[in-house]
Design a protein around this motif. Structure first.
Motif, PDB file in Angstrom:
ATOM      1  N   ALA A 257      33.945  -4.244  54.335  1.00 17.14           N
ATOM      2  CA  ALA A 257      32.605  -3.641  54.411  1.00 17.14           C
ATOM      3  C   ALA A 257      31.690  -4.260  53.357  1.00 17.14           C
ATOM      4  CB  ALA A 257      32.699  -2.131  54.235  1.00 17.14           C
ATOM      5  N   ALA A 258      32.224  -4.457  52.137  1.00 19.08           N
ATOM      6  CA  ALA A 258      31.432  -5.062  51.060  1.00 19.08           C
ATOM      7  C   ALA A 258      31.120  -6.522  51.374  1.00 19.08           C
ATOM      8  CB  ALA A 258      32.185  -4.951  49.733  1.00 19.08           C
ATOM      9  N   VAL A 259      32.086  -7.227  51.954  1.00 23.42           N
ATOM     10  CA  VAL A 259      31.880  -8.638  52.311  1.00 23.42           C
ATOM     11  C   VAL A 259      30.766  -8.768  53.338  1.00 23.42           C
ATOM     12  CG1 VAL A 259      32.922 -10.611  53.525  1.00 23.42           C
ATOM     13  CG2 VAL A 259      34.206  -9.422  51.738  1.00 23.42           C
ATOM     14  N   ILE A 260      30.795  -7.910  54.360  1.00 20.24           N
ATOM     15  CA  ILE A 260      29.782  -7.979  55.421  1.00 20.24           C
ATOM     16  C   ILE A 260      28.400  -7.615  54.877  1.00 20.24           C
ATOM     17  CG2 ILE A 260      29.048  -6.913  57.597  1.00 20.24           C
ATOM     18  CD1 ILE A 260      32.065  -6.779  58.310  1.00 20.24           C
ATOM     19  N   THR A 261      28.332  -6.685  53.938  1.00 22.69           N
ATOM     20  CA  THR A 261      27.050  -6.351  53.296  1.00 22.69           C
ATOM     21  C   THR A 261      26.471  -7.573  52.593  1.00 22.69           C
ATOM     22  OG1 THR A 261      27.723  -4.045  52.972  1.00 22.69           O
ATOM     23  CG2 THR A 261      25.927  -4.870  51.577  1.00 22.69           C
ATOM     24  N   GLU A 262      27.332  -8.333  51.899  1.00 18.37           N
ATOM     25  CA  GLU A 262      26.877  -9.548  51.211  1.00 18.37           C
ATOM     26  C   GLU A 262      26.402 -10.597  52.215  1.00 18.37           C
ATOM     27  OE1 GLU A 262      30.169 -10.812  48.893  1.00 18.37           O
ATOM     28  OE2 GLU A 262      30.144  -9.052  47.573  1.00 18.37           O
ATOM     29  N   VAL A 263      27.145 -10.725  53.332  1.00 20.50           N
ATOM     30  CA  VAL A 263      26.774 -11.700  54.368  1.00 20.50           C
ATOM     31  C   VAL A 263      25.413 -11.339  54.968  1.00 20.50           C
ATOM     32  CG1 VAL A 263      27.366 -12.585  56.663  1.00 20.50           C
ATOM     33  CG2 VAL A 263      29.146 -12.360  54.907  1.00 20.50           C
ATOM     34  N   ILE A 264      25.185 -10.057  55.215  1.00 17.82           N
ATOM     35  CA  ILE A 264      23.904  -9.606  55.783  1.00 17.82           C
ATOM     36  C   ILE A 264      22.751  -9.945  54.832  1.00 17.82           C
ATOM     37  CG2 ILE A 264      22.564  -7.550  56.414  1.00 17.82           C
ATOM     38  CD1 ILE A 264      25.197  -6.345  57.494  1.00 17.82           C
ATOM     39  N   GLU A 265      22.989  -9.787  53.531  1.00 21.24           N
ATOM     40  CA  GLU A 265      21.967 -10.149  52.543  1.00 21.24           C
ATOM     41  C   GLU A 265      21.694 -11.650  52.572  1.00 21.24           C
ATOM     42  OE1 GLU A 265      23.422  -8.720  48.840  1.00 21.24           O
ATOM     43  OE2 GLU A 265      23.085  -6.589  49.324  1.00 21.24           O
ATOM     44  N   ASP A 266      22.763 -12.451  52.716  1.00 22.29           N
ATOM     45  CA  ASP A 266      22.595 -13.911  52.757  1.00 22.29           C
ATOM     46  C   ASP A 266      21.821 -14.351  53.997  1.00 22.29           C
ATOM     47  OD1 ASP A 266      24.047 -14.071  50.438  1.00 22.29           O
ATOM     48  OD2 ASP A 266      25.942 -14.603  51.412  1.00 22.29           O
ATOM     49  N   LEU A 267      22.026 -13.630  55.114  1.00 21.56           N
ATOM     50  CA  LEU A 267      21.396 -14.013  56.380  1.00 21.56           C
ATOM     51  C   LEU A 267      20.116 -13.216  56.650  1.00 21.56           C
ATOM     52  CD1 LEU A 267      24.611 -14.207  58.637  1.00 21.56           C
ATOM     53  CD2 LEU A 267      23.459 -16.086  57.460  1.00 21.56           C
ATOM     54  N   GLU A 268      19.528 -12.671  55.583  1.00 19.27           N
ATOM     55  CA  GLU A 268      18.372 -11.782  55.744  1.00 19.27           C
ATOM     56  C   GLU A 268      17.227 -12.445  56.512  1.00 19.27           C
ATOM     57  OE1 GLU A 268      15.295  -9.123  52.996  1.00 19.27           O
ATOM     58  OE2 GLU A 268      16.746 -10.484  52.062  1.00 19.27           O
ATOM     59  N   VAL A 269      16.987 -13.732  56.253  1.00 19.54           N
ATOM     60  CA  VAL A 269      15.854 -14.422  56.867  1.00 19.54           C
ATOM     61  C   VAL A 269      16.005 -14.488  58.385  1.00 19.54           C
ATOM     62  CG1 VAL A 269      14.605 -16.610  57.048  1.00 19.54           C
ATOM     63  CG2 VAL A 269      15.363 -15.776  54.801  1.00 19.54           C
TER      64      VAL A 269
END
Length: 408
Positions: A257-269
Motif C-alpha cells: 500500500a505504501a509502495v503504491i502511494t509513492e508510485v501514484i505521487e511519482d506519476l502525478e503528472v
C-alpha cells in the motif's frame, strides 16, 4: 510277549516321529525298505520360508561365529560368481576384499551394530569387486549361527557417481553463467555510458541550431534526428533497467500500500493529465525488494493509463484476492494474489502470450510511446521473487494483471 514288546517299541518310535513333525523338528525322513534307504521331504510351513529365502532377490547366508558358511542362496552365489557348493564350507571373510573386516563385523554385532558396507570379491574370468550392504542377525538361542543378508550396491553407486558428476557439471555451468552475467552487466553499463555521452551531445548541439536558417526539408530532417536520438536514449535507459533486474537484491518487509502511494505521487503528472482514478483495497506486507516493487507497479499503472480509451477517464483497481492452486499449477507454496484491473482498450486473446516478450509491441509507434520493455521488466521482477504474472483481457473492455507472490 516279545512280539508285543517289539510292536510297542515301533509304536513309540512312530509317535516320536509324528510329534517331531508336528513340532517342526523334522524336515525329512529316511525310510529303509528292504535295506534300501529312501529320503522323503516334508512340505511343512518351513518349506515356504526356505523357498522364500532361495528366491530372495538379495544374497542370504547363515554362518557360524567364526565365519564358516553353513548355507547360501543362489542369488549370493551369482553375486560372487561362484557355485553354491564351492561356497558352503568356506569362510565368509574369504569373499571380502579386506578379510580383516570380519572381526569388526562380529564386534559390531555384539554392540548391536548389524549393518555395514563391505567390498566383496566376485570370482570370474577376471576377478572384480562390488560394494554391498551386509546385515547381520544373531540367531541365538534358536540356532547357534548368524543370519546374513547381502544387498548389492553396484547400481546405486553408479547412480550416485553419475549424480555427483552431473552436480559438478551443473555447478561449473552455473559458475560460468554467473561469470557471463557479470561480464554482461559490466558490458551493458559501459556501452550505456559510451552511448549516452555522444547522444547527449547530439541533442545538445541539435538544440543550438537556428531553425530559421533551414529550409523546411532540412528542419524536418533535424527534427527526425532529434526524436530518433531521444528514442535511442530512452531505449538505452530501458535496457540498463532491464539488465539490472537480473540480479538478486536484499529483501525486506515491504508494505505494498505504501509502495503504491509513492508510485501514484511519482506519476502525478500523467494521472492528472488523464484524469485517472486509482482505487486500492487492502494490500499485504510481503518480503521483497522495495526498489523492484516500485518499478513493478509503476510500469503496470503507467501501462494502464497509457492504454486507456479516448475520452474515458482511466479507472485502475489494485487489490488482494484469493489465490487457488489451480491458478498457480505445479507450485507447493502458498501465494498472495494481487490484481491490477483497468477499463482500458484491452487486447485480443492472441496477443496475451506476446506482451511479456522484450521489445514486443502491439501498436504502431505513432499510436503509443514506449520501447516494449516495461512488461518484460515486470515478468523479470516476478521471476526474481519466485512469483508469477499472468494477464486476462477483453478487447474494448479492459485488462487485468494477476501477480502471485509466494508467502515466505
Amino acid at each position: 510277549m516279545a512280539e508285543i514288546e517289539s510292536l510297542k517299541q515301533q509304536l513309540y518310535e512312530s509317535n516320536s516321529i509324528i510329534d517331531a513333525i508336528k513340532e517342526g523338528d523334522v524336515d525329512a525322513l529316511v525310510v529303509n525298505t528292504n535295506g534300501t534307504p529312501q529320503l522323503y521331504s516334508l512340505e511343512t510351513a518351513d518349506y515356504t520360508y526356505r523357498l522364500l529365502i532361495e528366491k530372495f532377490r538379495q544374497g542370504a547366508l547363515s554362518i557360524a561365529k567364526n565365519g564358516l558358511i553353513l548355507y547360501c542362496n543362489d542369488y549370493f552365489a551369482k553375486l560372487v560368481n561362484t557355485p553354491s557348493e564351492k561356497i558352503i564350507g568356506n569362510y565368509l571373510q574369504e569373499f571380502f576384499d579386506n578379510p580383516s573386516q570380519f572381526a569388526t563385523l562380529i564386534e559390531g554385532l555384539k554392540l548391536g551394530l548389524g549393518t555395514h558396507e563391505i567390498l566383496f570379491k566376485s570370482d570370474g574370468g577376471s576377478p572384480t569387486t562390488f560394494p554391498a550392504y551386509i546385515s547381520l542377525t544373531d540367531l541365538e538361542p534358536s540356532v547357534d549361527a548368524i543370519g546374513i543378508v547381502v544387498i548389492d550396491l553396484t547400481e546405486k553407486k553408479k547412480h550416485e557417481e553419475a549424480l555427483i558428476q552431473h552436480q559438478a557439471e551443473l555447478e561449473g555451468k552455473i559458475n560460468e553463467l554467473n561469470r557471463i552475467n557479470s561480464s554482461l552487466e559490466e558490458f551493458i553499463h559501459v556501452i550505456s555510458h559510451d552511448l549516452k555521452e555522444p547522444l547527449r551531445k547530439i541533442v545538445m548541439h541539435n538544440g543550438k541550431i537556428d531553425g530559421t536558417y533551414l529550409t523546411e526539408i532540412d528542419a524536418k530532417s533535424m527534427n527526425i534526428i532529434k526524436f530518433s536520438v531521444l528514442r535511442l536514449n530512452s531505449l538505452v535507459d530501458d535496457l540498463v533497467q532491464y539488465s539490472s533486474h537480473t540480479k538478486q537484491e536484499e529483501r525486506g518487509e515491504v508494505n505494498l500500500a505504501a509502495v503504491i502511494t509513492e508510485v501514484i505521487e511519482d506519476l502525478e503528472v500523467i494521472i492528472t493529465d488523464k484524469n485517472a482514478k486509482i482505487k486500492t483495497g487492502n494490500l499485504p506486507v510481503i518480503k521483497a525488494s522495495r526498489v523492484q516493487m516500485r518499478q513493478l507497479f509503476a510500469n503496470l499503472i503507467s501501462n494502464a493509463i497509457k492504454y486507456s480509451k479516448a475520452n474515458v477517464p482511466p479507472v485502475i483497481q489494485i487489490l488482494e484476492t484469493n489465490a487457488t492452486d489451480v491458478e498457480v499449477p505445479q507450485q507447493n507454496s502458498k501465494f498472495v494474489k494481487i490484481q491490477i484491473k483497468d477499463n482500458g482498450i484491452g487486447m485480443e486473446s492472441s496477443h496475451l502470450l506476446k506482451i511479456f516478450t522484450i521489445f514486443q509491441r502491439l501498436h504502431a509507434r505513432n499510436e503509443y510511446s514506449g520501447n516494449g520493455i516495461g512488461l518484460a521488466i515486470c515478468k523479470r521482477i516476478m521471476e526474481n521473487h519466485s512469483g508469477n504474472i499472468t494477464v486476462e483481457s477483453t478487447l474494448n473492455e479492459g485488462t487485468t494483471f494477476n501477480l502471485y507472490f509466494p508467502i515466505v
